[in-house]
Design an enzyme around this catalytic site. Structure first.
Site, PDB file in Angstrom:
ATOM      1  N   ARG A 248     -27.439-134.701 141.696  1.00  0.00           N
ATOM      2  CA  ARG A 248     -26.476-133.802 141.045  1.00  0.00           C
ATOM      3  C   ARG A 248     -27.222-132.572 140.526  1.00  0.00           C
ATOM      4  NH1 ARG A 248     -25.524-134.689 136.003  1.00  0.00           N
ATOM      5  NH2 ARG A 248     -25.133-136.911 136.226  1.00  0.00           N
TER       6      ARG A 248
ATOM      7  N   LYS B 266     -14.761-120.077 153.648  1.00  0.00           N
ATOM      8  CA  LYS B 266     -14.181-119.034 154.487  1.00  0.00           C
ATOM      9  C   LYS B 266     -15.235-118.466 155.440  1.00  0.00           C
ATOM     10  CE  LYS B 266     -10.775-120.096 151.773  1.00  0.00           C
ATOM     11  NZ  LYS B 266     -10.445-119.339 150.575  1.00  0.00           N
TER      12      LYS B 266
ATOM     13  N   ASP C  89     -15.391-111.523 143.339  1.00  0.00           N
ATOM     14  CA  ASP C  89     -15.138-112.539 144.359  1.00  0.00           C
ATOM     15  C   ASP C  89     -15.266-111.829 145.705  1.00  0.00           C
ATOM     16  OD1 ASP C  89     -13.997-114.245 146.257  1.00  0.00           O
ATOM     17  OD2 ASP C  89     -12.567-115.100 144.835  1.00  0.00           O
TER      18      ASP C  89
ATOM     19  N   TYR D  78      -6.639-114.124 144.280  1.00  0.00           N
ATOM     20  CA  TYR D  78      -6.358-115.379 144.986  1.00  0.00           C
ATOM     21  C   TYR D  78      -5.462-116.277 144.116  1.00  0.00           C
ATOM     22  CZ  TYR D  78      -7.367-119.882 147.209  1.00  0.00           C
ATOM     23  OH  TYR D  78      -7.267-121.099 147.811  1.00  0.00           O
TER      24      TYR D  78
HETATM   25  C1  LIG Z   1     -10.217-119.674 149.238  1.00  0.00           C
HETATM   26  C2  LIG Z   1     -10.544-118.717 148.171  1.00  0.00           C
HETATM   27  C3  LIG Z   1     -10.976-119.155 146.914  1.00  0.00           C
HETATM   28  C4  LIG Z   1     -11.063-120.632 146.555  1.00  0.00           C
HETATM   29  O1  LIG Z   1     -12.021-121.293 147.296  1.00  0.00           O
HETATM   30  P1  LIG Z   1     -11.947-122.858 147.705  1.00  0.00           P
HETATM   31  O2  LIG Z   1     -13.166-123.036 148.514  1.00  0.00           O
HETATM   32  O3  LIG Z   1     -10.686-123.060 148.454  1.00  0.00           O
HETATM   33  O4  LIG Z   1     -11.960-123.619 146.428  1.00  0.00           O
HETATM   34  C5  LIG Z   1     -11.300-118.207 145.975  1.00  0.00           C
HETATM   35  N1  LIG Z   1     -11.203-116.892 146.239  1.00  0.00           N
HETATM   36  C6  LIG Z   1     -10.772-116.426 147.432  1.00  0.00           C
HETATM   37  C7  LIG Z   1     -10.688-114.961 147.657  1.00  0.00           C
HETATM   38  C8  LIG Z   1     -10.433-117.321 148.431  1.00  0.00           C
HETATM   39  O5  LIG Z   1      -9.990-116.857 149.602  1.00  0.00           O
END
Ligand SMILES: *Cc1c(COP(=O)(O)O)cnc(C)c1O
Length: 388
Positions: free
Chosen positions: A53, A202, A177, A105
């Site tokens: 962890r 992504k 982000d 998001y």
């Molecule tokens: C998908 C996404 C998230 C969240 O990520 P997860 O891996 O699904 O928890 C946060 N910000 C953006 C812009 C995203 O596309």
């Protein structure tokens, strides 16, 4: 004459940073260290790893590689993008105030409103298209500015360096982000931000086969606080997930180039289509912030949003008829996806907020993959014909 040593390029870092041949065996590829614990040779006699962890060598390789790609000193990997975002927010205390982009998001909005707010944090949502909105929303208790650019799903941009400038003057940290642009097309830290987060699910992972997240920073105190939370709360990725993400990362540059080429081809085609009301893509000169996109990004990404004429019924028939595009949430994989933000990714926003933002029933979001662009265009055309 002494020559300054050239820093390695992005593609070289993606393939090599943090990924030296394995010390124990010489394995060229970082092994999947599928172990929860590490045997110690006496008291204090460990090799930097004690319990998985806290840290694991496969995860450490991913953390180092991602940090190098964002130009950060430190990186931390998480079990999901939301775990990474939640870890950053955990560094705040009740009474602290956050200014966030208005069309973030859906999951981030839900975390802010349903988890962080009840714990005592305060949020103001500002339209990031005008950096003055962020500057005006900063108050004496503001600790963090949360920027998403380009935003999801409306692909509007926020000027990272302008917002970072006004926040820095007030001692407010700026987090970006960077999921949509990926580090290949946008480097928030170089533009003045303090923190970058990713949903590595992504573009970074890139193959729709793993969920993960990351936080990158060069601010020691931010790293220490988020690292503390990573270990204390435990939202870490397993070694196989870290390995899949690291494997995806190796081809990020060539994938992003192709995503952007295909997205531009699709966006240009849709712009001329009679069934389409409007197309949003930062790479089109019709995008209201095309100039900012050219200044702050080195490519325009693989996401294209458009509005069909005739709203929801037309959109529904269109989704059903697509064959190459899969009707699914998520984005950033090699395969093309299509989604309906109003009922899928953004259903956690109240209808009134969606309406105000412009996420209408006829809004369609494409994650343009790296298939043959002609096949993608033909698939869209056939679906429009079928939808009448
Ligand atoms: C998908 C996404 C998230 C969240 O990520 P997860 O891996 O699904 O928890 C946060 N910000 C953006 C812009 C995203 O596309």
């Amino acid at each position: 004459m002494t020559m300054k040593k050239r820093a390695p390029g992005f593609e070289t870092l993606a393939i090599h940073a943090g990924q030296e041949p394995d010390l124990a065996t010489g394995a060229t590829i970082v092994p999947i260290y599928q172990t929860s614990t590490f045997t110690q040779h006496g008291i204090g006699g460990h090799k930097g790893f004690q319990y998985a962890r806290s840290s694991n060598p496969t995860r450490s390789a991913l953390e180092k590689c991602l940090a190098s790609l964002e130009g950060a000193s430190f990186g931390l990997a998480f079990s999901s993008g939301m775990a990474a975002i939640s870890a950053v927010l955990s560094t705040l205390r009740p009474g602290d105030h956050v200014v966030a982009s208005a069309d973030i998001y859906g999951g981030t909005y839900r975390l802010f409103e349903k988890v962080c707010k009840p714990q005592g944090l305060d949020f103001t949502y500002a339209d990031g298209r005008d950096p003055g909105n962020f500057a005006r929303a900063l108050g004496p208790k503001t600790r963090l500015a949360w920027i998403e650019t380009p935003t999801n799903p409306l692909l509007s941009l926020a000027d990272i360096s302008a917002i970072s400038g006004s926040c820095r003057a007030k001692g407010v940290k700026v987090a970006v982000d960077n999921t949509f642009a990926s580090p290949y097309f946008q480097k928030p830290l170089a533009l003045g931000a303090d923190i970058v987060v990713h949903s590595t699910t992504k573009y970074v992972g890139g193959h729709s086969d793993v969920v993960g997240g990351a936080m990158l920073t060069s601010v020691r105190e931010v790293y220490d606080a988020v690292k503390f939370h990573q270990n204390a709360a435990g939202g870490v990725p397993g070694p196989f997930d870290a390995w899949l993400t690291l494997r995806g990362l190796k081809t990020l540059a060539i994938r992003m180039k192709r995503h952007a080429e295909n997205a531009l081809a699709v966006a240009e085609h849709l712009s001329k289509h009679p069934a389409v009301e409007s197309v949003i893509y930062p790479g089109l000169s019709s995008h209201p912030q095309h100039d900012l996109a050219r200044r702050q990004m080195t490519g325009f990404g693989g996401m294209v949003t458009f509005r069909v004429k005739g709203a929801r019924p037309a959109a529904d028939a269109f989704f059903k008829a697509l064959k190459v595009f899969s009707f699914a949430e998520s984005l950033g994989g090699v395969e093309s996806l299509v989604c309906h933000p109003a009922t899928m990714t953004h259903s956690s926003f109240p209808a009134s907020v969606r309406e105000r933002l412009g996420i209408t029933e006829g809004t369609v979001r494409l994650s343009v993959g790296i298939e043959d662009a002609a096949d993608l265009v033909a698939d869209l055309d056939a679906a429009f014909s079928a939808a009448g």
